[in-house]
Design an enzyme around this catalytic site. Structure first.
Site, PDB file in Angstrom:
ATOM      1  N   SER A 185      -0.586 -17.194 -13.952  1.00 49.97           N
ATOM      2  CA  SER A 185      -0.252 -16.701 -12.623  1.00 49.97           C
ATOM      3  C   SER A 185      -1.410 -17.058 -11.717  1.00 49.97           C
ATOM      4  CB  SER A 185      -0.093 -15.177 -12.660  1.00 49.97           C
ATOM      5  OG  SER A 185      -0.074 -14.619 -11.361  1.00 49.97           O
ATOM      6  N   TYR A 236      -2.809  -6.212 -15.727  1.00 50.59           N
ATOM      7  CA  TYR A 236      -2.052  -7.459 -15.604  1.00 50.59           C
ATOM      8  C   TYR A 236      -2.991  -8.645 -15.375  1.00 50.59           C
ATOM      9  CZ  TYR A 236       0.904 -11.106 -13.663  1.00 50.59           C
ATOM     10  OH  TYR A 236       1.514 -12.309 -13.411  1.00 50.59           O
TER      11      TYR A 236
END
Length: 283
Positions: free
Chosen positions: A133, A146
């Protein structure tokens, strides 16, 4: 690509489904894997083989790889896409949930990679694609666990890339920005559940709105953009080590390198609406 074989995890929707369809369209024999097979039956109409696989269950992963080798005799591409976003203030997130986030986003991907590497080494070819990401390069409020998993997978990918290079194997990182998938809704719900009612509530509701608000959703990119990038990487003679792609990815990563830590913090507070929310709440 008629004789080449690809395994895509998290293939029941979003990026995974788009990637599976794209690779099938290029002529790969594609295995789409996910925990819930019932959500993947429609893929069989496109000729995609489906596998029940839980990336937190070693026996499940072993069985899946054994099936692929038995049926197809090789694995040329592994797309580690399975993952989710666990958001909440560090103070609020239970350690059980923190460990679960790492089990899915990091350990599952790495364990599956371990299982395919012997076959790829024997072939002296293969490509590992790790979907991280832009969150593997930047930080946002309430996303510590995360971001931690994505930072970790980026580092592991870099180390592994050097290790497997002598065996003709490539390791590629895809760093999506904002993408139209179920991810944002799940992450926002988790955030509100975890930190929406305590001292971090103002931050949590502002951050959740920034994830799923109409203005944000309109700017998100299609999962097909990521699927096309995966296809570009696995068919390139010499793929890039990283592809930052999708809404906000390149400019946000650029700004992270340009700004000081505190300046970037302020930019993120403003971008997510948290600065206004905190000021309004008086916290």
């Amino acid at each position: 690509m008629a004789n080449k074989v690809a395994l895509v995890t998290g293939a029941s929707s979003g990026i995974g489904e788009s990637a599976a369809r794209k690779l099938k369209g290029l002529g790969y024999t594609v295995y789409g894997a996910a925990r819930r097979v019932d959500r993947m039956h429609h893929l069989t109409k496109s000729g995609i083989k489906i596998l029940a696989m839980d990336v937190t269950d070693d026996a499940s992963m072993r069985a899946g790889i054994d099936t692929i080798i038995e049926e197809s005799g090789r694995i040329d591409v592994l797309v580690n896409n399975a993952g989710y976003g666990s958001y909440g203030a560090v103070e609020d997130v239970q350690m059980e949930e923190a460990r679960a986030q790492f089990e899915v986003n990091v350990f599952g991907a790495v364990r599956l990679t371990q299982l395919v590497l012997p076959q790829m080494r024997a072939q002296h070819s293969g490509t590992i694609v790790n979907i991280t990401s832009m969150g593997g390069k930047i930080h946002t409020p309430l996303g510590a666990w995360y971001h931690g998993t994505k930072f970790a997978l980026e580092a592991i990918s870099d180390c592994m890339r050097m290790e497997v290079r002598p065996f003709g194997i490539d390791v590629v990182v895809i760093e999506p920005g904002g993408i139209k998938t179920e991810w944002a809704g799940i992450a926002a719900d988790k955030l509100r559940e975890t930190s929406g009612h305590g001292p971090y509530a103002a931050q949590a509701h502002a951050m959740a709105e920034s994830m799923i608000g109409e203005a944000s959703v309109k700017r998100q990119s299609s999962p097909q953009l990521i699927a096309d990038t995966i296809a570009k990487a696995v068919t390139a003679k010499k793929p890039k080590t990283r592809y930052a792609i999708g809404f906000g990815a390149k400019p946000t990563i650029f700004m992270r390198g340009l700004l000081s830590d505190r300046a970037f913090d302020s930019m993120m507070w403003a971008a997510t609406g948290i600065s206004k929310a905190v000021k309004k709440s008086g916290d």
